[in-house]
Design a protein around this motif. Sequence first.
Motif, PDB file in Angstrom:
ATOM      1  N   LYS A   2     -45.436  93.215  12.994  1.00 62.48           N
ATOM      2  CA  LYS A   2     -46.125  92.032  12.483  1.00 62.48           C
ATOM      3  C   LYS A   2     -45.912  90.863  13.440  1.00 62.48           C
ATOM      4  O   LYS A   2     -44.801  90.637  13.918  1.00 62.48           O
ATOM      5  N   LEU A   3     -46.991  90.115  13.681  1.00 56.14           N
ATOM      6  CA  LEU A   3     -46.886  88.949  14.568  1.00 56.14           C
ATOM      7  C   LEU A   3     -45.977  87.886  13.967  1.00 56.14           C
ATOM      8  O   LEU A   3     -45.143  87.304  14.645  1.00 56.14           O
ATOM      9  N   TYR A   4     -46.192  87.598  12.672  1.00 59.02           N
ATOM     10  CA  TYR A   4     -45.366  86.607  11.982  1.00 59.02           C
ATOM     11  C   TYR A   4     -44.988  87.129  10.605  1.00 59.02           C
ATOM     12  O   TYR A   4     -45.762  87.848   9.968  1.00 59.02           O
ATOM     13  N   LYS A 100     -35.258  73.188   8.111  1.00 56.54           N
ATOM     14  CA  LYS A 100     -35.750  74.117   7.087  1.00 56.54           C
ATOM     15  C   LYS A 100     -36.252  75.413   7.744  1.00 56.54           C
ATOM     16  O   LYS A 100     -36.063  76.507   7.212  1.00 56.54           O
ATOM     17  N   ALA A 101     -36.875  75.284   8.902  1.00 57.32           N
ATOM     18  CA  ALA A 101     -37.369  76.466   9.610  1.00 57.32           C
ATOM     19  C   ALA A 101     -36.211  77.380   9.993  1.00 57.32           C
ATOM     20  O   ALA A 101     -36.300  78.608   9.888  1.00 57.32           O
ATOM     21  N   GLU A 102     -35.105  76.766  10.419  1.00 55.98           N
ATOM     22  CA  GLU A 102     -33.918  77.575  10.778  1.00 55.98           C
ATOM     23  C   GLU A 102     -33.335  78.237   9.540  1.00 55.98           C
ATOM     24  O   GLU A 102     -33.049  79.430   9.535  1.00 55.98           O
ATOM     25  N   GLU A 103     -33.180  77.444   8.485  1.00 58.48           N
ATOM     26  CA  GLU A 103     -32.569  77.940   7.237  1.00 58.48           C
ATOM     27  C   GLU A 103     -33.360  79.127   6.678  1.00 58.48           C
ATOM     28  O   GLU A 103     -32.782  80.119   6.228  1.00 58.48           O
ATOM     29  N   LEU A 104     -34.681  79.033   6.712  1.00 58.23           N
ATOM     30  CA  LEU A 104     -35.528  80.069   6.094  1.00 58.23           C
ATOM     31  C   LEU A 104     -35.927  81.179   7.077  1.00 58.23           C
ATOM     32  O   LEU A 104     -36.709  82.053   6.741  1.00 58.23           O
ATOM     33  N   LYS A 105     -35.423  81.096   8.310  1.00 58.86           N
ATOM     34  CA  LYS A 105     -35.804  82.040   9.361  1.00 58.86           C
ATOM     35  C   LYS A 105     -37.330  82.140   9.501  1.00 58.86           C
ATOM     36  O   LYS A 105     -37.908  83.230   9.538  1.00 58.86           O
ATOM     37  N   ILE A 106     -37.935  80.956   9.574  1.00 55.55           N
ATOM     38  CA  ILE A 106     -39.385  80.838   9.773  1.00 55.55           C
ATOM     39  C   ILE A 106     -39.723  81.278  11.189  1.00 55.55           C
ATOM     40  O   ILE A 106     -38.981  80.981  12.122  1.00 55.55           O
ATOM     41  N   ALA A 134     -38.109  73.341  18.180  1.00 55.80           N
ATOM     42  CA  ALA A 134     -38.375  74.306  17.113  1.00 55.80           C
ATOM     43  C   ALA A 134     -37.791  75.659  17.491  1.00 55.80           C
ATOM     44  O   ALA A 134     -37.832  76.052  18.656  1.00 55.80           O
ATOM     45  N   PRO A 135     -37.241  76.365  16.499  1.00 57.57           N
ATOM     46  CA  PRO A 135     -36.655  77.675  16.800  1.00 57.57           C
ATOM     47  C   PRO A 135     -37.720  78.759  16.917  1.00 57.57           C
ATOM     48  O   PRO A 135     -37.396  79.925  17.112  1.00 57.57           O
ATOM     49  N   CYS A 136     -38.984  78.375  16.777  1.00 54.36           N
ATOM     50  CA  CYS A 136     -40.045  79.383  16.672  1.00 54.36           C
ATOM     51  C   CYS A 136     -41.357  78.823  17.216  1.00 54.36           C
ATOM     52  O   CYS A 136     -41.392  77.724  17.753  1.00 54.36           O
ATOM     53  N   ASP A 137     -42.431  79.592  17.059  1.00 55.11           N
ATOM     54  CA  ASP A 137     -43.743  79.139  17.498  1.00 55.11           C
ATOM     55  C   ASP A 137     -44.230  77.976  16.626  1.00 55.11           C
ATOM     56  O   ASP A 137     -43.856  77.871  15.458  1.00 55.11           O
TER      57      ASP A 137
END
Lengths: 145, 145
Positions: A2-4, A100-106, A134-137
């Motif tokens: 899965k891409l995301y 929040k993105a880090e906490e939720l592993k977004i 950002a830890p992600c895209d």
Amino acid sequence: MKLYQKILLAVDLHPKCDNAAVKKALAIAEETGASLHLIHVIEHIPAYSLGQAYPSIIDLEEEILKEATKELGKLAHKHHIPADKQIIVMGSPKAAIISKAEELKIDLIILGSHGRHGIALLLGSTASSVLSHAPCDVLAVRIKE
Amino acid sequence: MKLYQKILLAVDLHPKCDNAAVKKALAIAEETGASLHLIHVIEHIPAYSLGQAYPSIIDLEEEILKEATKELGKLAHKHHIPADKQIIVMGSPKAAIISKAEELKIDLIILGSHGRHGIALLLGSTASSVLSHAPCDVLAVRIKE
């Protein structure tokens, strides 16, 4: 593969723009098989801006929090997004979204952008800072005004 | 309805990071049924930076253009991206990417971001300017270093 897996959409609770952003985020979530969380960040109110109507900043912030929670709930309900995927945070938009993105592993943050406002409103001059921290895209979706 | 039809990926010709960005962009293109164009922007060289090795800025820029075209060709060939989808432009990265996106009716611009470098290197402080001026969605993909 899965891409995301987990998408976080930042909304500013401007109904017209948010609806378009949520529709696009839902389409991406569906296409990639990801889950969708909504986040709205309320910025703290500077003490000097307090007028006569509220006895204290805390009362005013609680009032805003109550209203924002209601508005986010309405938006989420309209698009069948459950309560556990509706997030309201007080603080700096950039820091709150990233934390929040880090906490939720977004793995994908989506920001709605409507020209002059949008990203500018949401993140001020820190847009590039969100991008590089950002830890992600990060996807900025263009909302037609 | 297809989410995206035409994707433009900006590459900086750093082989390691570009490969990861191209893979991700190809996965998104495949998932959404879009076509993928690669763009590399060469910034003009300021006159004061000219050393003794080249008789003129124009000669030096032509040399860089030749090398960049070769490198972009190698990268594209590796990922089976045809010649008509390889774009090299001289100018300001922000303006060149936006103008090419408009010309080609691109609906998603992808930028590779590798922490401190990446977006910073590619766009400098103009990242937020690309976001607010782009005619379409912009995705910053995080490349693990």
